[in-house]
Design a protein around this motif. Structure first.
Motif, mmCIF file in Angstrom:
data_model
loop_
_atom_site.group_PDB
_atom_site.id
_atom_site.type_symbol
_atom_site.label_atom_id
_atom_site.label_comp_id
_atom_site.label_asym_id
_atom_site.label_seq_id
_atom_site.Cartn_x
_atom_site.Cartn_y
_atom_site.Cartn_z
ATOM 1 N N ILE A 92 0.884 -1.163 0.000
ATOM 2 C CA ILE A 92 0.000 0.000 0.000
ATOM 3 C C ILE A 92 0.921 1.212 0.000
ATOM 4 O O ILE A 92 1.666 1.444 0.943
ATOM 5 C CB ILE A 92 -0.912 0.003 1.237
ATOM 6 N N PHE A 93 0.872 1.966 -1.080
ATOM 7 C CA PHE A 93 1.824 3.055 -1.315
ATOM 8 C C PHE A 93 1.098 4.377 -1.085
ATOM 9 O O PHE A 93 0.115 4.685 -1.761
ATOM 10 C CB PHE A 93 2.343 2.935 -2.748
ATOM 11 N N VAL A 94 1.573 5.157 -0.088
ATOM 12 C CA VAL A 94 0.954 6.443 0.249
ATOM 13 C C VAL A 94 2.001 7.539 0.053
ATOM 14 O O VAL A 94 3.096 7.468 0.614
ATOM 15 C CB VAL A 94 0.436 6.460 1.699
ATOM 16 N N TYR A 95 1.651 8.542 -0.745
ATOM 17 C CA TYR A 95 2.604 9.566 -1.160
ATOM 18 C C TYR A 95 1.986 10.932 -0.913
ATOM 19 O O TYR A 95 0.949 11.267 -1.506
ATOM 20 C CB TYR A 95 2.921 9.380 -2.640
ATOM 21 N N ALA A 96 2.579 11.716 -0.029
ATOM 22 C CA ALA A 96 2.053 13.048 0.296
ATOM 23 C C ALA A 96 2.758 14.116 -0.521
ATOM 24 O O ALA A 96 3.983 14.087 -0.672
ATOM 25 C CB ALA A 96 2.220 13.334 1.782
ATOM 26 N N THR A 97 1.997 15.075 -1.036
ATOM 27 C CA THR A 97 2.574 16.153 -1.822
ATOM 28 C C THR A 97 1.714 17.404 -1.712
ATOM 29 O O THR A 97 0.507 17.322 -1.462
ATOM 30 C CB THR A 97 2.721 15.753 -3.307
ATOM 31 N N THR A 98 2.357 18.547 -1.922
ATOM 32 C CA THR A 98 1.624 19.815 -1.995
ATOM 33 C C THR A 98 1.339 20.202 -3.443
ATOM 34 O O THR A 98 0.652 21.199 -3.683
ATOM 35 C CB THR A 98 2.448 20.963 -1.357
ATOM 36 N N GLU A 99 1.851 19.435 -4.404
ATOM 37 C CA GLU A 99 1.824 19.827 -5.804
ATOM 38 C C GLU A 99 0.753 19.081 -6.590
ATOM 39 O O GLU A 99 0.861 17.864 -6.796
ATOM 40 C CB GLU A 99 3.190 19.574 -6.441
ATOM 41 N N PRO A 100 -0.265 19.797 -7.080
ATOM 42 C CA PRO A 100 -1.290 19.147 -7.912
ATOM 43 C C PRO A 100 -0.718 18.436 -9.134
ATOM 44 O O PRO A 100 -1.164 17.344 -9.489
ATOM 45 C CB PRO A 100 -2.201 20.310 -8.320
ATOM 46 N N MET A 101 0.284 19.051 -9.777
ATOM 47 C CA MET A 101 0.865 18.428 -10.965
ATOM 48 C C MET A 101 1.518 17.101 -10.623
ATOM 49 O O MET A 101 1.447 16.140 -11.397
ATOM 50 C CB MET A 101 1.881 19.374 -11.618
ATOM 51 N N GLU A 102 2.157 17.009 -9.448
ATOM 52 C CA GLU A 102 2.778 15.761 -9.045
ATOM 53 C C GLU A 102 1.721 14.681 -8.829
ATOM 54 O O GLU A 102 1.913 13.525 -9.217
ATOM 55 C CB GLU A 102 3.602 15.963 -7.767
ATOM 56 N N ALA A 103 0.599 15.048 -8.235
ATOM 57 C CA ALA A 103 -0.490 14.086 -8.055
ATOM 58 C C ALA A 103 -0.981 13.560 -9.401
ATOM 59 O O ALA A 103 -1.208 12.353 -9.568
ATOM 60 C CB ALA A 103 -1.642 14.736 -7.289
ATOM 61 N N LEU A 104 -1.132 14.448 -10.384
ATOM 62 C CA LEU A 104 -1.582 14.028 -11.707
ATOM 63 C C LEU A 104 -0.553 13.125 -12.376
ATOM 64 O O LEU A 104 -0.910 12.141 -13.032
ATOM 65 C CB LEU A 104 -1.869 15.247 -12.575
ATOM 66 N N LEU A 105 0.726 13.428 -12.222
ATOM 67 C CA LEU A 105 1.771 12.607 -12.818
ATOM 68 C C LEU A 105 1.822 11.221 -12.186
ATOM 69 O O LEU A 105 2.056 10.223 -12.875
ATOM 70 C CB LEU A 105 3.129 13.297 -12.673
ATOM 71 N N LEU A 106 1.584 11.143 -10.882
ATOM 72 C CA LEU A 106 1.622 9.858 -10.191
ATOM 73 C C LEU A 106 0.403 9.007 -10.513
ATOM 74 O O LEU A 106 0.485 7.787 -10.605
ATOM 75 C CB LEU A 106 1.710 10.084 -8.678
#
Length: 361
Positions: free
Chosen positions: A184-198
């Motif tokens: 189960i892979f959980v990745y926190a970010t402040t960047e919307p673009m990073e979320a879309l890329l992931l």
């Protein structure tokens, strides 16, 4: 499956996490997206067992693990403020969880060198962390998490200190590696673009609450409320309050946008209209595009695209336009918005009907 059931976390009089419920499946990538202090790190610490919820419970594969210590969970963690063992070489740092687990020496060596190759750490395996750059130290922490073969992998803004090229490569490689392991892979970010890329699934956070959780592209295209839409916009979401009058949204009885037919039946009255900066263009994007006139405030050029800040009515918008556009301040420009791209929110900030109309991002 990792489940958070009505989890809240209070620190003194402050609420860090407010009644969060999430279900995360094995072999999935789950992004926690939100601005600083939205609750991402607090949520990861609860998932890891570093903190105990004030109320609610945390379950893993049908077992209540609320309050169970991290060392008794098969969890790997990497925080932006990375931690390495200062007296161990890079090799031994990466190998440390495998040695604790009693993995045979040959297998340890193979896994360490594979992880080091992926993280571009091959030439530094004999060095101590203090002799590495910040980015190299962060990669060492990532490699250690990778070899652990944990059931839950928690990464809190782990790529922030890496150079652009390596960050792009790891955004592709890391989810694949952990998914293949069934983690189960959980990745926190402040960047919307990073979320879309992931990709994967995204939970948007605001002030300790999860505002929406679902497939990343669906959350981006169909936010359930204004808070979620703003969380998932960078540059910031363009918004304006318009009054619906019959089949049009109008401003002062003059500027008007047609009401999308999918929501034509909503009541007359004020609504917040929103659209992404790349949905505001200098040329018509469709036959239905509506032309508006605005005044340039400032133009920022980033090479392949331009961020054109404009004043329209009493609001400030951003046009994200491909190419170089060197507009002078106070110049009048014509811009176009496609009614089919509109996000429409009611007085309470809730999305109205089938907004965004299912069009591509």
């Amino acid at each position: 499956m990792l489940e958070l059931r009505n989890v809240s976390k209070l620190v003194g009089a402050e609420t860090h996490i407010n009644d969060v419920s999430l279900s995360l499946e094995h072999g999935t990538l789950n992004v926690l997206l939100g601005p600083t202090l939205s609750g991402k790190t607090s949520l990861i610490r609860l998932m890891a067992g570093l903190d105990k919820p004030t109320s609610g419970s945390i379950w893993f594969d049908g077992h209540n693990v609320t309050g169970v210590a991290p060392q008794k969970r098969n969890v790997a963690m990497v925080f932006q403020q990375f931690i390495n063992y200062p007296t161990l070489t890079v090799y031994e740092n990466i190998a440390s969880p495998l040695r604790v687990a009693g993995v045979p020496r040959a297998e340890i060596d193979a896994k360490v060198r594979r992880a080091a190759e992926l993280m571009r750490l091959g030439p530094y395996l004999d060095r101590l962390p203090l002799n590495l750059s910040g980015g190299q130290q962060q990669r060492t922490a990532l490699a250690r998490a990778m070899v652990k073969n944990a059931s839950v992998v928690l990464l809190d803004e782990p790529l922030a200190n890496l150079d652009y090229k390596l960050r792009e490569e790891l955004r592709t490689e890391l989810p694949r590696i952990f998914a293949e392991a069934g983690s189960i892979f959980v990745y926190a970010t402040t960047e919307p673009m990073e979320a879309l890329l992931l990709g994967g699934r995204t939970a948007t956070l605001s002030e300790g609450r999860v505002t929406q959780f679902g497939p990343t592209i669906e959350v981006f295209r169909r936010p359930v409320d204004l808070i979620t839409a703003r969380t998932f916009a960078d540059p910031p979401l363009n918004t304006i309050v318009l009054n619906k009058q019959g089949d049009r949204f109008v401003l002062d009885g003059e500027v008007g946008l047609p009401v999308p037919r999918e929501i034509a039946g909503i009541a007359d009255g004020p609504y917040t209209i929103g659209f992404q900066p790349h949905h505001l263009s200098l040329t018509p994007m469709s036959a239905d595009a509506v032309a508006l006139t605005a005044r340039v405030v400032v133009t920022e050029i980033s090479g392949s695209e331009s961020f054109i800040h404009v004043g329209f009515a009493d609001v400030r918008w951003v046009i994200l336009a491909p190419g170089v556009h060197d507009f002078e301040a106070d110049r009048t420009v014509e811009m176009f918005v496609d009614p089919g791209r509109l996000l429409v929110f009611d007085r309470d900030g809730r999305a109205v009907g089938a907004t965004t109309l299912g069009k591509a991002a």
